[in-house]
Design an enzyme around this catalytic site. Structure first.
Site, PDB file in Angstrom:
ATOM      1  N   ARG A   1     -34.119   9.254  -2.685  1.00 30.05           N
ATOM      2  CA  ARG A   1     -35.274   9.162  -3.590  1.00 30.05           C
ATOM      3  C   ARG A   1     -36.505   8.675  -2.828  1.00 30.05           C
ATOM      4  O   ARG A   1     -37.616   9.151  -3.052  1.00 30.05           O
ATOM      5  CB  ARG A   1     -34.984   8.237  -4.779  1.00 30.05           C
ATOM      6  CG  ARG A   1     -36.256   7.920  -5.579  1.00 30.05           C
ATOM      7  CD  ARG A   1     -36.017   7.437  -7.003  1.00 30.05           C
ATOM      8  NE  ARG A   1     -34.990   6.427  -7.114  1.00 30.05           N
ATOM      9  CZ  ARG A   1     -35.099   5.152  -6.716  1.00 30.05           C
ATOM     10  NH1 ARG A   1     -36.227   4.712  -6.182  1.00 30.05           N
ATOM     11  NH2 ARG A   1     -34.100   4.310  -6.855  1.00 30.05           N
TER      12      ARG A   1
ATOM     13  N   TYR B   1     -54.774  23.296 -16.990  1.00 28.45           N
ATOM     14  CA  TYR B   1     -53.405  23.736 -17.225  1.00 28.45           C
ATOM     15  C   TYR B   1     -52.858  23.043 -18.481  1.00 28.45           C
ATOM     16  O   TYR B   1     -53.064  21.829 -18.665  1.00 28.45           O
ATOM     17  CB  TYR B   1     -52.557  23.387 -15.999  1.00 28.45           C
ATOM     18  CG  TYR B   1     -51.120  23.757 -16.119  1.00 28.45           C
ATOM     19  CD1 TYR B   1     -50.732  25.090 -16.048  1.00 28.45           C
ATOM     20  CD2 TYR B   1     -50.139  22.795 -16.310  1.00 28.45           C
ATOM     21  CE1 TYR B   1     -49.396  25.443 -16.170  1.00 28.45           C
ATOM     22  CE2 TYR B   1     -48.805  23.141 -16.431  1.00 28.45           C
ATOM     23  CZ  TYR B   1     -48.437  24.464 -16.359  1.00 28.45           C
ATOM     24  OH  TYR B   1     -47.129  24.806 -16.482  1.00 28.45           O
TER      25      TYR B   1
ATOM     26  N   ASP C   1     -56.526  20.132  -8.355  1.00 32.49           N
ATOM     27  CA  ASP C   1     -55.286  20.900  -8.489  1.00 32.49           C
ATOM     28  C   ASP C   1     -55.532  22.238  -7.798  1.00 32.49           C
ATOM     29  O   ASP C   1     -56.267  23.079  -8.300  1.00 32.49           O
ATOM     30  CB  ASP C   1     -54.954  21.075  -9.979  1.00 32.49           C
ATOM     31  CG  ASP C   1     -53.625  21.793 -10.207  1.00 32.49           C
ATOM     32  OD1 ASP C   1     -53.234  22.619  -9.353  1.00 32.49           O
ATOM     33  OD2 ASP C   1     -52.994  21.566 -11.254  1.00 32.49           O
TER      34      ASP C   1
ATOM     35  N   LYS D   1     -45.501  27.676  -7.553  1.00 31.29           N
ATOM     36  CA  LYS D   1     -46.325  28.882  -7.588  1.00 31.29           C
ATOM     37  C   LYS D   1     -46.451  29.470  -6.182  1.00 31.29           C
ATOM     38  O   LYS D   1     -45.460  29.809  -5.579  1.00 31.29           O
ATOM     39  CB  LYS D   1     -47.680  28.536  -8.221  1.00 31.29           C
ATOM     40  CG  LYS D   1     -47.560  27.671  -9.488  1.00 31.29           C
ATOM     41  CD  LYS D   1     -46.861  28.340 -10.650  1.00 31.29           C
ATOM     42  CE  LYS D   1     -46.512  27.390 -11.789  1.00 31.29           C
ATOM     43  NZ  LYS D   1     -47.589  26.564 -12.313  1.00 31.29           N
TER      44      LYS D   1
HETATM   45  C1  LIG Z   1     -47.739  25.440 -13.093  1.00 33.06           C
HETATM   46  C2  LIG Z   1     -48.886  24.529 -12.940  1.00 33.06           C
HETATM   47  C3  LIG Z   1     -48.727  23.148 -13.048  1.00 33.06           C
HETATM   48  C4  LIG Z   1     -47.398  22.514 -13.389  1.00 33.06           C
HETATM   49  O1  LIG Z   1     -46.418  22.787 -12.453  1.00 33.06           O
HETATM   50  P1  LIG Z   1     -44.832  22.904 -12.765  1.00 33.06           P
HETATM   51  O2  LIG Z   1     -44.288  23.183 -11.423  1.00 33.06           O
HETATM   52  O3  LIG Z   1     -44.650  23.994 -13.753  1.00 33.06           O
HETATM   53  O4  LIG Z   1     -44.395  21.596 -13.321  1.00 33.06           O
HETATM   54  C5  LIG Z   1     -49.843  22.354 -12.838  1.00 33.06           C
HETATM   55  N1  LIG Z   1     -51.053  22.891 -12.578  1.00 33.06           N
HETATM   56  C6  LIG Z   1     -51.237  24.222 -12.482  1.00 33.06           C
HETATM   57  C7  LIG Z   1     -52.592  24.752 -12.184  1.00 33.06           C
HETATM   58  C8  LIG Z   1     -50.166  25.079 -12.668  1.00 33.06           C
HETATM   59  O5  LIG Z   1     -50.361  26.404 -12.596  1.00 33.06           O
END
Ligand SMILES: *Cc1c(COP(=O)(O)O)cnc(C)c1O
Length: 421
Positions: free
Chosen positions: A86, A138, A210, A235
């Site tokens: 962890r 998001y 982000d 992603k």
């Molecule tokens: C998908 C996404 C998230 C969240 O990510 P997860 O891996 O689904 O928890 C946060 N910000 C953006 C811009 C995203 O596309």
């Protein structure tokens, strides 16, 4: 393993590249210098080599996966730099090094999802802090901020971060974070990172970006003065839709901040499993070539959509008609592969007809994988927003979002034309 190896394995140390001398390898071997060269190397080279030095134990060219929860101590108070997965794991550390290198940051911490990366960043805040957040953020980030408002006394203002006067006016003495997604989801609106960094610099607010939609290949927020970068590695960074993961990266020269995010990841228990880290590290190797292919396809798709009579408007920063096309060219190294468009007929029946007629675009949430996906934000990705919040953010019922994959562009364009006809 020699003590030499153990001593050099300091967790969270982004300098952990090639301080290690594998048994039987001359320290002067050419590859031993990769670590020091990586910061100045091209993005494609960084994708392949950052965090991916040959394994010090056996020289395996691909990174070993340390599937262990715990690590042996060699003496009281003495171990190989890792004690519990962890808190730190050699495979995760490789991924953290790779992501920090690509973003040009001082350190990264990898989490089990993008949302836990959001959580790690937000947990740096004290009770009663105020956050400015992009209005069409998001959906999961919106939900987490609303939860933090109710449970942790966070104050949140959602606004269009492109309106810099509004941003200045919204600042409060307790504003501690400006949360940016650029381009935003699903409307592909841009925020001017340099201008926001200048505003944040005059306050005690951290600028958090982000960077999920573009990846460090197409946008490096630290170059514009951001303090933290957040990723859903689910992603583009992983890119193959087979892992859920996240990362938080601290800006250059911000070693103390890098330690705080790593400590918070450990405290919250949100760290990513070694096996998933290995998969993301594997995906990262092709990040640059994938982003180029994604982008070329997205441009072809955006042009075809803009020409179609059933389409009211297309949101893609790569089109000269995008209101912030110039900013996209200045701030980004490419336009990415996310786009959305508005159907002239926004009735549920018409939207459904188009979505179900598509053959190569799968109707699914998420984005950034090699395969093309289509989503209906109002009922899918942004369903957790209230209808009023959606309307406020400009997310209409006829809006369709595409994550353009790396199939042949002719097939994708033909598919969309046929579905729209
Ligand atoms: C998908 C996404 C998230 C969240 O990510 P997860 O891996 O689904 O928890 C946060 N910000 C953006 C811009 C995203 O596309």
């Amino acid at each position: 393993m020699s003590d030499n190896h153990l001593d050099s394995n300091v967790p969270g140390n982004p300098a952990y590249h090639f301080t290690v001398v594998p048994p039987g390898t001359e320290p002067a071997a050419g590859w031993a210098r990769r670590g020091e060269l990586l910061a100045g190397a091209g993005t494609g080279t960084q994708c392949i080599h950052a965090g991916s030095q040959p394994d010090p134990a056996y020289g395996s060219v691909m990174p070993p996966v340390y599937l262990t929860s715990t690590f042996a101590f060699s003496d009281i108070g003495s171990n190989g730099g890792f004690d519990y997965t962890r808190s730190g794991n050699p495979t995760r550390e490789r991924l953290e090094t790779a992501i920090a290198t690509l973003e040009g940051g001082s350190g990264a911490t990898c989490t089990g999802s993008g949302m836990s990366a959001v959580l790690v960043a937000l947990n740096l805040l004290e009770h009663g802090s105020h956050v400015l957040c992009t209005v069409d953020c998001y959906g999961g980030t919106f939900r987490t901020l609303e939860h933090a408002r109710n449970v942790y006394g966070l104050e949140v203002t959602y606004l269009d971060l492109a309106d810099l006067d509004a941003v200045r006016a919204a600042l409060r003495p307790n504003t501690r974070m400006i949360w940016v997604e650029t381009p935003s989801n699903p409307l592909l609106r841009l925020s001017d990172l340099g201008a926001l960094a200048a505003i944040a610099r005059g306050t005690s607010a951290l600028l958090v970006v982000d960077n999920t939609f573009l990846s460090p290949v197409l946008q490096r927020p630290f170059d514009f003065g951001a303090d933290l970068v957040v990723h859903s590695t689910t992603k583009y960074l992983n890119g193959h839709s087979d892992v859920v993961g996240g990362a938080v990266v601290a800006g250059p020269g911000r070693e103390a901040l890098a330690q705080r995010i790593a400590a918070m990841n450990n405290l919250l228990g949100t760290s990513q499993s070694p096996h998933d880290c290995y998969l993301v590290l594997r995906g990262l190797k092709t990040l640059r070539v994938r982003m180029r292919a994604h982008e070329a396809n997205a441009l072809a798709v955006a042009r075809a959509l803009a020409d179609h009579p059933a389409v009211a408007s297309v949101n893609y920063p790569g089109l000269p008609t995008h209101p912030q096309h110039a900013l996209a060219k200045a701030q980004q190294k490419g336009f990415g592969a996310m786009l959305s468009f508005e159907l002239k007929d926004a009735s549920p029946a018409a939207v459904n007809r188009v979505l179900l007629a598509l053959r190569w675009f799968t109707l699914a949430e998420s984005l950034g994988g090699v395969e093309s996906l289509v989503a209906h934000p109002a009922t899918m990705t942004h369903a957790s927003m209230t209808p009023a919040a959606r309307a406020n953010a400009g997310i209409g019922d006829g809006l369709i979002r595409l994550s353009v994959g790396i199939e042949d562009p002719e097939d994708l364009v033909e598919d969309l034309r046929r579905a729209l006809d």
